[in-house]
Motif scaffolding. Structure first.
Motif, short mmCIF file in Angstrom:
data_model
loop_
_atom_site.label_atom_id
_atom_site.label_comp_id
_atom_site.label_asym_id
_atom_site.label_seq_id
_atom_site.Cartn_x
_atom_site.Cartn_y
_atom_site.Cartn_z
N LYS A 123 0.85 -1.20 0.00
CA LYS A 123 0.00 0.00 0.00
C LYS A 123 0.87 1.24 0.00
O LYS A 123 0.60 2.20 -0.70
CB LYS A 123 -0.92 0.03 1.22
CG LYS A 123 -2.21 -0.69 1.01
CD LYS A 123 -3.19 -0.37 2.12
CE LYS A 123 -4.49 -1.08 1.82
NZ LYS A 123 -5.53 -0.79 2.78
N HIS A 124 1.94 1.21 0.82
CA HIS A 124 2.88 2.34 0.93
C HIS A 124 4.28 1.78 1.09
O HIS A 124 4.46 0.76 1.75
CB HIS A 124 2.55 3.20 2.15
CG HIS A 124 1.14 3.69 2.19
ND1 HIS A 124 0.68 4.71 1.39
CD2 HIS A 124 0.07 3.27 2.91
CE1 HIS A 124 -0.60 4.90 1.63
NE2 HIS A 124 -1.00 4.04 2.53
N PRO A 125 5.28 2.47 0.52
CA PRO A 125 6.66 2.03 0.77
C PRO A 125 6.96 2.17 2.26
O PRO A 125 6.32 2.96 2.96
CB PRO A 125 7.51 3.02 -0.03
CG PRO A 125 6.59 3.66 -0.99
CD PRO A 125 5.22 3.62 -0.37
N PRO A 126 7.93 1.43 2.77
CA PRO A 126 8.31 1.60 4.18
C PRO A 126 8.74 3.05 4.42
O PRO A 126 9.25 3.72 3.52
CB PRO A 126 9.50 0.66 4.36
CG PRO A 126 9.37 -0.34 3.26
CD PRO A 126 8.73 0.39 2.12
N LEU A 127 8.55 3.53 5.62
CA LEU A 127 8.93 4.90 5.97
C LEU A 127 10.43 5.10 5.86
O LEU A 127 11.21 4.18 6.15
CB LEU A 127 8.46 5.23 7.38
CG LEU A 127 6.96 5.23 7.62
CD1 LEU A 127 6.66 5.42 9.10
CD2 LEU A 127 6.28 6.30 6.79
N ALA A 128 10.83 6.30 5.47
CA ALA A 128 12.25 6.64 5.42
C ALA A 128 12.85 6.43 6.80
O ALA A 128 12.24 6.75 7.82
CB ALA A 128 12.43 8.08 4.97
N GLY A 129 14.04 5.84 6.85
CA GLY A 129 14.71 5.57 8.11
C GLY A 129 14.44 4.18 8.65
O GLY A 129 15.06 3.76 9.62
N THR A 130 13.51 3.45 8.03
CA THR A 130 13.17 2.10 8.47
C THR A 130 14.18 1.10 7.92
O THR A 130 14.46 1.09 6.73
CB THR A 130 11.77 1.70 7.96
OG1 THR A 130 10.81 2.64 8.42
CG2 THR A 130 11.38 0.31 8.41
N ARG A 131 14.73 0.26 8.81
CA ARG A 131 15.60 -0.83 8.33
C ARG A 131 14.68 -1.88 7.73
O ARG A 131 13.69 -2.27 8.34
CB ARG A 131 16.41 -1.41 9.48
CG ARG A 131 17.36 -2.48 8.98
CD ARG A 131 18.23 -3.01 10.08
NE ARG A 131 19.15 -4.00 9.57
CZ ARG A 131 19.77 -4.86 10.33
NH1 ARG A 131 19.60 -4.84 11.65
NH2 ARG A 131 20.58 -5.74 9.80
N TYR A 132 15.01 -2.35 6.55
CA TYR A 132 14.13 -3.25 5.79
C TYR A 132 14.96 -4.42 5.29
O TYR A 132 16.03 -4.23 4.71
CB TYR A 132 13.53 -2.45 4.64
CG TYR A 132 12.47 -3.14 3.83
CD1 TYR A 132 11.26 -3.51 4.40
CD2 TYR A 132 12.67 -3.40 2.48
CE1 TYR A 132 10.27 -4.12 3.64
CE2 TYR A 132 11.68 -4.01 1.71
CZ TYR A 132 10.49 -4.37 2.30
OH TYR A 132 9.52 -4.97 1.54
N CYS A 133 14.49 -5.64 5.53
CA CYS A 133 15.24 -6.85 5.16
C CYS A 133 14.33 -7.82 4.40
O CYS A 133 13.98 -8.89 4.91
CB CYS A 133 15.82 -7.51 6.40
SG CYS A 133 16.95 -6.47 7.33
#
Length: 118
Positions: free
Chosen positions: A39-49
């Motif tokens: 729905k939305h990209p992860p928020l800026a600053g979020t660590r994503y794996c």
């Protein structure tokens, strides 16, 4: 004592992430929700794996690893430039070369495509 141990572990993890010789710049383009993405990209600053599959990976039925990056602001094209690496130190770093294309998955759902840019 426990706080000192946690600080050392945290420092080592941050050092691994930021000083990792295997980190490259990648352009991530998020797939729109109407096309089956998030729905939305992860928020800026979020660590994503997420799960990552490179287009040229060899492997019997495809070879999947976990990517590791911190999300940044997306532009009007739903793209962002990130410092990209693998979560595992055993991952095949030879895929992290300029021009290699990849796809990002959450489970079996493709949520983004990307390319190594430097």
């Amino acid at each position: 004592m426990l706080n000192e141990i946690l600080l050392i572990v945290s420092s080592n993890l941050l050092r691994r992430y930021y000083d990792n010789e295997k980190t490259v710049k990648a352009q991530i383009t998020w797939i729109s929700y109407s096309d089956g993405g998030r729905k939305h990209p992860p928020l800026a600053g979020t660590r994503y794996c997420p799960i990552v599959k490179f287009k040229n990976m060899k492997g019997k039925n495809g070879e999947y690893w976990s990517a590791d990056f911190v999300c940044s602001e997306v532009d009007k094209n739903h793209s962002a430039i990130v410092d990209f690496t693998f979560l595992s130190e055993y991952a095949p770093i030879d895929y992290l070369v300029k021009g290699n294309q990849f796809e990002l998955f959450e489970g079996n759902k493709k949520v983004a495509v990307g390319i190594i840019v430097e």
